[in-house]
Design a protein around this motif. Structure first.
Motif, PDB file in Angstrom:
ATOM      1  N   ARG A 180     -14.387   4.637  -2.948  1.00  0.00           N
ATOM      2  CA  ARG A 180     -14.554   3.393  -2.963  1.00  0.00           C
ATOM      3  C   ARG A 180     -14.657   2.692  -4.246  1.00  0.00           C
ATOM      4  N   ARG A 216      -6.140   5.697   4.362  1.00  0.00           N
ATOM      5  CA  ARG A 216      -6.830   7.195   4.193  1.00  0.00           C
ATOM      6  C   ARG A 216      -5.492   7.863   4.590  1.00  0.00           C
ATOM      7  N   THR A 223     -12.631  11.343  -2.176  1.00  0.00           N
ATOM      8  CA  THR A 223     -11.817   9.952  -2.522  1.00  0.00           C
ATOM      9  C   THR A 223     -13.135   8.725  -2.265  1.00  0.00           C
ATOM     10  N   ASP A 267     -13.988  -0.583  -7.039  1.00  0.00           N
ATOM     11  CA  ASP A 267     -13.437  -2.518  -7.320  1.00  0.00           C
ATOM     12  C   ASP A 267     -12.530  -1.792  -8.131  1.00  0.00           C
ATOM     13  N   PHE A 280      -9.534   7.183  -5.618  1.00  0.00           N
ATOM     14  CA  PHE A 280     -10.132   6.311  -6.348  1.00  0.00           C
ATOM     15  C   PHE A 280      -9.373   4.823  -5.031  1.00  0.00           C
ATOM     16  N   VAL A 281      -9.979   4.251  -3.910  1.00  0.00           N
ATOM     17  CA  VAL A 281      -9.536   3.706  -3.256  1.00  0.00           C
ATOM     18  C   VAL A 281     -10.537   2.108  -3.387  1.00  0.00           C
ATOM     19  N   ARG A 282      -9.707   1.020  -2.988  1.00  0.00           N
ATOM     20  CA  ARG A 282     -10.409  -0.534  -2.494  1.00  0.00           C
ATOM     21  C   ARG A 282     -10.749  -0.072  -1.727  1.00  0.00           C
ATOM     22  N   ASP A 283     -10.233   0.444  -0.499  1.00  0.00           N
ATOM     23  CA  ASP A 283     -10.125   0.190   0.349  1.00  0.00           C
ATOM     24  C   ASP A 283     -10.320   1.850   1.535  1.00  0.00           C
ATOM     25  N   LYS A 284     -10.571   2.291   2.064  1.00  0.00           N
ATOM     26  CA  LYS A 284     -10.488   3.235   2.887  1.00  0.00           C
ATOM     27  C   LYS A 284      -9.950   3.765   4.045  1.00  0.00           C
ATOM     28  N   GLN A 326      -4.267  -0.030  -5.462  1.00  0.00           N
ATOM     29  CA  GLN A 326      -5.451  -0.271  -4.446  1.00  0.00           C
ATOM     30  C   GLN A 326      -5.955   1.151  -3.773  1.00  0.00           C
ATOM     31  N   THR A 365       0.970  -1.255   0.483  1.00  0.00           N
ATOM     32  CA  THR A 365      -0.089   0.271  -0.370  1.00  0.00           C
ATOM     33  C   THR A 365       0.538   1.175   0.194  1.00  0.00           C
TER      34      THR A 365
END
Length: 132
Positions: free
Chosen positions: A109, A85, A107, A111, A78-82, A117, A47
């Motif tokens: 979330r 942050r 930001t 896919d 754009f993130v897969r998992d916030k 990521q 990450t």
């Protein structure tokens, strides 16, 4: 008004005919900026490495257009998992250290394709006479 594609050596969207960014007048709109290592063509697994690299790649796109982080008006992350942050905030404040002069940020979330990521999109207003 002329439109110009911005390409950055080592950054790409596979074989798709998509530039890294487009400049119309002095407005720069990026495509998705990924954490692709321009030297190896690979996306790191970690990450921290991905976030560091995606912000470095945003700088590369800006510089290729004749701009800098100072020109950024908006950044969409754009993130897969916030949960990442805090890592994003670390590199965000390095790129935009003046808390009184930071771009807007959103930001979301989504896919993202493995192993991504994070991905960025930026809008920037370049100085007059920026490179096409």
């Amino acid at each position: 008004m002329a439109r110009h594609s911005i390409e950055v050596p080592g950054l790409h969207h596979g074989d798709l005919p998509i530039p890294q960014a487009c400049v119309v007048g002095n407005l720069l709109a990026s495509s998705g900026i990924s954490p692709l290592d321009p030297a190896t063509g690979a996306v790191p697994e970690g990450t921290e490495e991905q976030v560091e690299l995606v912000f470095a790649n945003a700088r590369r796109v800006l510089e290729a257009a004749g701009g800098s982080p100072e020109n950024v008006a908006k950044c969409t992350v754009f993130v897969r998992d916030k949960a990442i942050r805090p890592v994003i905030d670390k590199y965000w404040t390095e790129m935009f250290p003046n808390e009184a002069s930071r771009p807007a940020r959103h930001t979301l979330r989504i896919d993202l394709a493995e192993p991504l990521q994070i991905q960025l999109e930026i809008l920037a207003l370049l100085e007059e006479g920026g490179r096409p």
